[in-house]
Design a protein around this motif. Structure first.
Motif, PDB file in Angstrom:
ATOM      1  N   ASP A  69    -108.803 -66.930 -24.427  1.00 41.18           N
ATOM      2  CA  ASP A  69    -109.213 -66.421 -25.739  1.00 41.18           C
ATOM      3  C   ASP A  69    -108.794 -67.380 -26.850  1.00 41.18           C
ATOM      4  O   ASP A  69    -109.324 -67.324 -27.958  1.00 41.18           O
ATOM      5  CB  ASP A  69    -108.541 -65.070 -26.007  1.00 41.18           C
ATOM      6  N   GLY A  70    -107.792 -68.183 -26.545  1.00 43.99           N
ATOM      7  CA  GLY A  70    -107.309 -69.098 -27.577  1.00 43.99           C
ATOM      8  C   GLY A  70    -106.357 -70.119 -26.978  1.00 43.99           C
ATOM      9  O   GLY A  70    -106.040 -70.077 -25.780  1.00 43.99           O
ATOM     10  N   PHE A  71    -105.922 -71.041 -27.812  1.00 46.91           N
ATOM     11  CA  PHE A  71    -104.931 -72.022 -27.363  1.00 46.91           C
ATOM     12  C   PHE A  71    -103.901 -72.232 -28.461  1.00 46.91           C
ATOM     13  O   PHE A  71    -104.198 -72.119 -29.651  1.00 46.91           O
ATOM     14  CB  PHE A  71    -105.585 -73.346 -26.962  1.00 46.91           C
ATOM     15  N   LEU A  72    -102.724 -72.510 -27.999  1.00 49.45           N
ATOM     16  CA  LEU A  72    -101.591 -72.576 -28.914  1.00 49.45           C
ATOM     17  C   LEU A  72    -100.813 -73.852 -28.634  1.00 49.45           C
ATOM     18  O   LEU A  72    -100.602 -74.206 -27.471  1.00 49.45           O
ATOM     19  CB  LEU A  72    -100.703 -71.359 -28.637  1.00 49.45           C
ATOM     20  N   ILE A  73    -100.389 -74.517 -29.699  1.00 50.91           N
ATOM     21  CA  ILE A  73     -99.533 -75.697 -29.517  1.00 50.91           C
ATOM     22  C   ILE A  73     -98.132 -75.334 -29.977  1.00 50.91           C
ATOM     23  O   ILE A  73     -97.945 -74.871 -31.103  1.00 50.91           O
ATOM     24  CB  ILE A  73    -100.076 -76.899 -30.320  1.00 50.91           C
ATOM     25  N   ASN A  74     -97.159 -75.499 -29.065  1.00 50.80           N
ATOM     26  CA  ASN A  74     -95.764 -75.397 -29.494  1.00 50.80           C
ATOM     27  C   ASN A  74     -95.275 -76.826 -29.673  1.00 50.80           C
ATOM     28  O   ASN A  74     -95.031 -77.551 -28.712  1.00 50.80           O
ATOM     29  CB  ASN A  74     -94.899 -74.667 -28.461  1.00 50.80           C
ATOM     30  N   SER A  75     -95.167 -77.234 -30.918  1.00 51.27           N
ATOM     31  CA  SER A  75     -94.817 -78.606 -31.234  1.00 51.27           C
ATOM     32  C   SER A  75     -93.304 -78.703 -31.372  1.00 51.27           C
ATOM     33  O   SER A  75     -92.714 -78.034 -32.209  1.00 51.27           O
ATOM     34  CB  SER A  75     -95.506 -78.984 -32.545  1.00 51.27           C
ATOM     35  N   VAL A  76     -92.684 -79.523 -30.519  1.00 47.96           N
ATOM     36  CA  VAL A  76     -91.221 -79.611 -30.558  1.00 47.96           C
ATOM     37  C   VAL A  76     -90.790 -80.886 -31.276  1.00 47.96           C
ATOM     38  O   VAL A  76     -91.338 -81.961 -31.039  1.00 47.96           O
ATOM     39  CB  VAL A  76     -90.596 -79.536 -29.145  1.00 47.96           C
ATOM     40  N   LYS A  77     -89.811 -80.722 -32.129  1.00 44.84           N
ATOM     41  CA  LYS A  77     -89.332 -81.846 -32.947  1.00 44.84           C
ATOM     42  C   LYS A  77     -88.811 -82.991 -32.091  1.00 44.84           C
ATOM     43  O   LYS A  77     -88.978 -84.160 -32.438  1.00 44.84           O
ATOM     44  CB  LYS A  77     -88.216 -81.342 -33.871  1.00 44.84           C
ATOM     45  N   SER A  78     -88.204 -82.654 -30.981  1.00 46.36           N
ATOM     46  CA  SER A  78     -87.537 -83.686 -30.193  1.00 46.36           C
ATOM     47  C   SER A  78     -88.472 -84.648 -29.497  1.00 46.36           C
ATOM     48  O   SER A  78     -88.068 -85.748 -29.163  1.00 46.36           O
ATOM     49  CB  SER A  78     -86.664 -83.035 -29.120  1.00 46.36           C
ATOM     50  N   CYS A  79     -89.684 -84.216 -29.215  1.00 47.96           N
ATOM     51  CA  CYS A  79     -90.486 -84.978 -28.266  1.00 47.96           C
ATOM     52  C   CYS A  79     -91.733 -85.577 -28.919  1.00 47.96           C
ATOM     53  O   CYS A  79     -92.796 -84.961 -28.939  1.00 47.96           O
ATOM     54  CB  CYS A  79     -90.872 -84.090 -27.094  1.00 47.96           C
ATOM     55  N   ASN A  80     -91.591 -86.811 -29.429  1.00 46.90           N
ATOM     56  CA  ASN A  80     -92.742 -87.466 -30.040  1.00 46.90           C
ATOM     57  C   ASN A  80     -93.831 -87.763 -29.027  1.00 46.90           C
ATOM     58  O   ASN A  80     -95.007 -87.854 -29.375  1.00 46.90           O
ATOM     59  CB  ASN A  80     -92.307 -88.769 -30.714  1.00 46.90           C
ATOM     60  N   SER A  81     -93.441 -87.938 -27.790  1.00 48.63           N
ATOM     61  CA  SER A  81     -94.423 -88.220 -26.753  1.00 48.63           C
ATOM     62  C   SER A  81     -95.432 -87.078 -26.673  1.00 48.63           C
ATOM     63  O   SER A  81     -96.636 -87.300 -26.592  1.00 48.63           O
ATOM     64  CB  SER A  81     -93.707 -88.374 -25.410  1.00 48.63           C
ATOM     65  N   PHE A  82     -94.947 -85.869 -26.721  1.00 45.12           N
ATOM     66  CA  PHE A  82     -95.821 -84.711 -26.760  1.00 45.12           C
ATOM     67  C   PHE A  82     -96.427 -84.527 -28.151  1.00 45.12           C
ATOM     68  O   PHE A  82     -97.618 -84.311 -28.309  1.00 45.12           O
ATOM     69  CB  PHE A  82     -95.020 -83.437 -26.433  1.00 45.12           C
ATOM     70  N   SER A  83     -95.568 -84.588 -29.173  1.00 42.76           N
ATOM     71  CA  SER A  83     -95.925 -84.011 -30.475  1.00 42.76           C
ATOM     72  C   SER A  83     -96.767 -84.898 -31.381  1.00 42.76           C
ATOM     73  O   SER A  83     -97.612 -84.378 -32.117  1.00 42.76           O
ATOM     74  CB  SER A  83     -94.644 -83.622 -31.228  1.00 42.76           C
ATOM     75  N   ALA A  84     -96.527 -86.218 -31.343  1.00 42.62           N
ATOM     76  CA  ALA A  84     -97.262 -87.084 -32.272  1.00 42.62           C
ATOM     77  C   ALA A  84     -98.751 -87.021 -31.927  1.00 42.62           C
ATOM     78  O   ALA A  84     -99.152 -87.378 -30.826  1.00 42.62           O
ATOM     79  CB  ALA A  84     -96.746 -88.514 -32.185  1.00 42.62           C
ATOM     80  N   GLY A  85     -99.533 -86.533 -32.854  1.00 41.53           N
ATOM     81  CA  GLY A  85    -100.978 -86.444 -32.618  1.00 41.53           C
ATOM     82  C   GLY A  85    -101.452 -85.047 -32.284  1.00 41.53           C
ATOM     83  O   GLY A  85    -102.665 -84.818 -32.160  1.00 41.53           O
ATOM     84  N   GLN A  86    -100.538 -84.098 -32.140  1.00 42.44           N
ATOM     85  CA  GLN A  86    -100.972 -82.747 -31.721  1.00 42.44           C
ATOM     86  C   GLN A  86    -101.861 -82.069 -32.762  1.00 42.44           C
ATOM     87  O   GLN A  86    -102.728 -81.271 -32.399  1.00 42.44           O
ATOM     88  CB  GLN A  86     -99.757 -81.866 -31.417  1.00 42.44           C
ATOM     89  N   LEU A  87    -101.655 -82.394 -34.043  1.00 39.44           N
ATOM     90  CA  LEU A  87    -102.510 -81.766 -35.060  1.00 39.44           C
ATOM     91  C   LEU A  87    -103.949 -82.269 -34.951  1.00 39.44           C
ATOM     92  O   LEU A  87    -104.899 -81.520 -35.186  1.00 39.44           O
ATOM     93  CB  LEU A  87    -101.939 -82.026 -36.464  1.00 39.44           C
ATOM     94  N   VAL A  88    -104.095 -83.529 -34.568  1.00 40.90           N
ATOM     95  CA  VAL A  88    -105.440 -84.073 -34.356  1.00 40.90           C
ATOM     96  C   VAL A  88    -106.037 -83.483 -33.077  1.00 40.90           C
ATOM     97  O   VAL A  88    -107.230 -83.148 -33.022  1.00 40.90           O
ATOM     98  CB  VAL A  88    -105.379 -85.619 -34.299  1.00 40.90           C
ATOM     99  N   MET A  89    -105.198 -83.336 -32.055  1.00 40.63           N
ATOM    100  CA  MET A  89    -105.668 -82.699 -30.809  1.00 40.63           C
ATOM    101  C   MET A  89    -106.162 -81.280 -31.090  1.00 40.63           C
ATOM    102  O   MET A  89    -107.192 -80.850 -30.572  1.00 40.63           O
ATOM    103  CB  MET A  89    -104.529 -82.642 -29.780  1.00 40.63           C
ATOM    104  N   LEU A  90    -105.404 -80.572 -31.912  1.00 38.48           N
ATOM    105  CA  LEU A  90    -105.765 -79.189 -32.244  1.00 38.48           C
ATOM    106  C   LEU A  90    -107.163 -79.119 -32.849  1.00 38.48           C
ATOM    107  O   LEU A  90    -108.012 -78.331 -32.410  1.00 38.48           O
ATOM    108  CB  LEU A  90    -104.732 -78.617 -33.232  1.00 38.48           C
ATOM    109  N   ARG A  91    -107.399 -79.986 -33.830  1.00 39.14           N
ATOM    110  CA  ARG A  91    -108.704 -79.940 -34.511  1.00 39.14           C
ATOM    111  C   ARG A  91    -109.837 -80.378 -33.581  1.00 39.14           C
ATOM    112  O   ARG A  91    -110.934 -79.834 -33.619  1.00 39.14           O
ATOM    113  CB  ARG A  91    -108.664 -80.794 -35.779  1.00 39.14           C
TER     114      ARG A  91
END
Lengths: 387, 437
Positions: free
Chosen positions: B356-378
């Motif tokens: 029904d939806g997707f959610l990003i839990n963006s963690v401060k510690s992990c740039n490998s995961f987090s950098a770019g997640q806002l672009v991935m979301l869109r």
């Protein structure tokens, strides 16, 4: 050319966020291409050998309003990717025909993928630089990557990179490296004649003009600055470390100098001297570049190094420059610089070298605390350091 | 205040026993004459280490276990006091802090010093710095295994050759030296066959979430399921048996039409099916999970459960090509994929798991995961036509877990999904027409 006019020209080039010089270079002959690269290291010789202009992209500094870029990053990500995305999405990088993202950290790595999503169809290549330094392993990998890059550049409209053209480009960049080394020698010898701010501007300017032009600019500066009669100041001598990717505002460097510190060595614009000395001009030039990366690179945080290597390198830089202390100036949220710092600090403490540390971002606008900190550091060295 | 005992599936209890057993093994490694090798979860060469008889210490597992046991805040504070920046990864600081506090592991047993740091540099820049820091502390050898980033969505023969070359020239000699044993390719192959069996079962379990109701929670429950696979039990009989039993347990729930087991018992109603990107928060793990199951939200697919290996796109360890198989495994770990590939995977999950939806839990510690997640979301919103949710927390630093903010955001997001669902069944225009007539 006068010293003032050389520096004025360098500053104009360094901070021209419309990249007018790049546009003019492209317009001067049909079919010219320009390839951007992020700090910290890029094999510019290969781009040059393809008849293309390598263009260093150092973000927008404190000279651009971030609108779209901030919407792409969380608050805990450093600043350079925001302003770089801003440059791209505002069309300022429209003069580029491709973009390279050298392995620096996870943020720059992921920026390469963001580029592919935000600018579909635009050539964006992540440059994976080897962390294995055996010629038969990391050397082979890197040579293969360089060949793949050359092949991509040809597809983008560049000239085929032959051994002959690449050797000629290596020779030109060797000349450039020699001049940059001469600039740093002058800074170490007589920092009052070649202040850090001027050296920084010259190196930044060199990232947006053809290397041939930059060599001429450096010659003119070295001649004019070396013959200058600026008075030596009673400053302390410091090495600056941590600013190899996101660069500080010019005013921050001026602030440190005005606080009584001659910056006699730094890691700004490292691409201009990542390879410490000349790349061999004979033999297989791809292999020569690959081996130079393995064996002649500076000991930087983005690169894996043996135990004590980076600390020893910093202590050696301090000794070689006759410096009395180290200023760690790292961008906020910069993983490479901030994770390296405790190891470098340990090496300095063992060597009895004083240091101080602060963080900045490329658009920092508050310099008074830094002036006080740098001034206090300079005073403490003058007052209490052993002669 | 006493904490209510959490309901657990039998496999969760077994998983806990396996992990606790591993910590006991580590505590006795010295007296047992076992070499101790520190390495990372993404790109771990567990089968190879086991074939050398070495015991693996996984610093991220220590950190997350410390986080779940409420010990990480103190460890992080110790590391920051020792000069580590507040800006950098809290896994690193938690591990360094634990080491400064005497290197007593999360279960209260001592963690032995390393004989070797096997730096599997896969999908995370910080790994390199982490082991440089540990090397400075322990003055022990490091074997660097540089795994190239799959920047263009394609694993090339050159990448595989580079990793295999390094295993041969760096990793095997370092392990032979640390353990005093010769490399035994036959034993490695035997272990890879066990891995492949377990991987088949794990994939079956993860894909069971395609059913409605899903018999598993593929994020909060999923982190239990991946525990043995991502730590020290790939390539073991125990590991293979665990995944066989887990599969049986999930099969039973599936046949009975039951949903996942939450800490408060079986989930009664599946109201929302979500895909989640990013690691969970560990310091408030149960509270975080509760925010989901209280609303009837089940995570049907997650990317975090792919950091230690991506198996549901077809990869299996191959006993027929052991070293090449290890190289392919390392290259395929989730955070070693470029952002477009990550978006492709998430899009596939949203569609295949009827989310029904997707959610990003963006963690401060992990740039490998987090950098770019806002672009991935869109990008994901654009491709699926579904609005995504975005929350922020951290791995093991409790200072960055704001329960009320996260709860508010999550509830708002789920309300939005519910509203859209309602509108889909009763379009506003039709409702307006109904009122007019």
């Amino acid at each position: 050319m006068s010293l003032e006019s050389i520096i004025a020209e360098a500053e104009r080039l360094a901070f021209d966020l419309e990249f007018q010089g790049v546009k003019r270079w492209k317009e001067a002959a049909p079919g010219r291409r320009a390839i951007g690269y992020m700090p910290v290291y890029a094999p510019r010789e290969v781009i040059h050998a393809a008849g293309m202009l390598p263009v260093g992209i150092f973000g927008g500094g404190d000279r651009i309003e971030i609108i779209r870029g901030d919407a792409c990053f969380q608050s805990y990500i450093c600043h350079i990717p925001r302003s770089t995305v801003e440059l791209a999405l505002s069309g300022r990088l429209g003069c580029l025909d491709g973009m390279l993202f050298p392995s620096t950290c996870d943020v720059i790595r992921n920026l390469s993928g963001m580029w592919k999503i935000l600018l579909p169809g635009f050539y964006a290549r992540y440059l994976d630089l080897p962390q294995n330094f055996d010629r038969r392993v990391g050397g082979r990998f890197h040579r293969t990557e360089l060949l793949a890059l050359a092949s991509d550049l040809a597809l983008l409209g560049g000239a085929p990179v032959t051994e002959e053209t690449l050797r000629a480009s290596i020779a030109l960049y060797n000349e450039n490296r020699r001049r940059v080394r001469a600039l740093f020698d002058l800074r170490r010898r007589s920092p009052h004649l070649a202040p850090a701010v001027e050296a920084y501007l010259l190196l930044r300017a060199g990232c947006v003009v053809p290397v041939e032009d930059h060599n001429r600019m450096l010659d003119a500066y070295l001649e004019a600055a070396g013959a200058g009669d600026r008075p030596a100041l009673d400053n302390c001598r410091v090495v600056l470390r941590g600013a190899f990717c996101e660069t500080p505002p010019l005013a921050l460097l001026r602030t440190i100098e005005r606080a009584g510190c001659d910056i006699v060595d730094d890691d700004l614009v490292l691409v201009s001297r990542w390879i410490r000395d000349d790349v061999p001009e004979a033999g297989d030039p791809f292999e020569a570049l690959a081996h130079a990366y393995l064996e002649r690179s500076v000991a930087n945080a983005c690169r894996y190094a043996g135990e004590e290597e980076k600390g020893a390198d910093l202590v050696a830089a301090v000794r070689q420059a006759g410096a009395e202390g180290v200023i760690f100036a790292a961008p906020s949220f910069c993983d490479p610089a901030l994770l390296d710092q405790p190891m470098l600090v340990a090496a300095l403490e063992r060597a009895g070298i004083p240091y101080t540390a602060f963080k900045y971002s490329e658009d920092t606008g508050q310099f008074q605390p830094i002036r006080e900190q740098a001034g206090t550091f300079a005073d403490s060295i003058k007052l209490w350091s052993q002669p | 205040m006493t904490r209510e005992r959490a309901a657990k599936e039998p496999s969760m209890v077994r998983q806990k026993e396996l992990i606790a057993g591993h910590y006991r093994r580590l505590a006795r490694a010295r007296e047992a004459g076992e070499a101790v090798v520190y390495t990372f979860v993404p790109g771990n060469l567990t089968e190879l280490l086991l074939s050398f008889g070495a015991a693996a210490v996984l610093p991220e597992i220590n950190a997350l276990q410390s986080g779940m046991r409420g010990k990480s805040a103190d460890y992080i504070a110790r590391a920051e006091k020792a000069g580590h920046s507040e800006d950098v990864c809290t896994y690193v600081k938690c591990d360094l802090g634990m080491s400064l506090a005497g290197n007593v592991g999360p279960t209260g047993e001592p963690i032995p010093r390393p004989d070797l740091l096997l730096l599997s540099y896969t999908g995370c820049f910080t790994f390199m710095k982490w082991f440089e820091l540990l090397r400075q502390q322990y003055h022990c050898p490091v074997a660097m295994l540089h795994v190239p980033y799959v920047w263009n969505g394609e694993v090339t023969p050159g990448m595989i050759a580079y990793v295999v070359d390094q295993i041969r020239s760096e990793v095997l000699p370092a392990l032979e030296k640390a353990t005093g044993r010769r490399f035994d390719e036959a034993d490695l192959s035997r272990r890879l066959a066990l891995s492949a069996r377990a991987e088949d079962d794990l994939v079956w379990v993860l894909e069971s979430a395609r059913n409605r109701p899903s018999p598993i929670d593929a994020y909060f429950g999923g982190v239990y399921y991946i525990g043995p696979m991502f730590s020290a039990f790939r390539g073991t009989e125990e590991g293979a048996a665990y995944y066989g039993a887990l599969r049986g347990e999930v099969q039973e729930r599936l046949q009975a039409g039951r949903g996942p087991i939450t800490p408060e018992g079986p989930m009664e109603e599946e109201r929302f099916r979500l895909v989640v990107e990013g690691p969970p928060n560990w310091t408030s793990f149960r509270e975080f999970w509760k925010m989901f199951y209280d609303e009837g939200a089940v995570v049907v697919a997650s990317t975090y459960t792919k950091v230690g290996g991506l198996y549901d796109t077809g990869f299996r360890h191959d006993p027929g090509a052991p070293l090449e198989s290890l190289a392919r495994y390392c290259l395929g770990c989730y955070t070693n994929l470029n952002l477009p590939s990550r978006v492709d995977l998430l899009e596939r999950y949203v569609r295949d798991y009827a989310a029904d939806g997707f959610l990003i839990n963006s963690v401060k510690s992990c740039n490998s995961f987090s950098a770019g997640q806002l672009v991935m979301l869109r990008e994901l919103e654009r491709r699926t036509g579904i609005a995504g949710g975005f929350i922020e927390s951290d791995l093991v630093d409790p200072r960055y877990f704001s329960a009320s903010n996260i709860k508010t955001r999550l509830e708002s997001y789920l309300q939005m999904i519910a509203q859209k669902r309602l509108e889909a069944h009763h379009p506003p225009a039709a409702a307006a027409e109904g009122r007019a007539s």
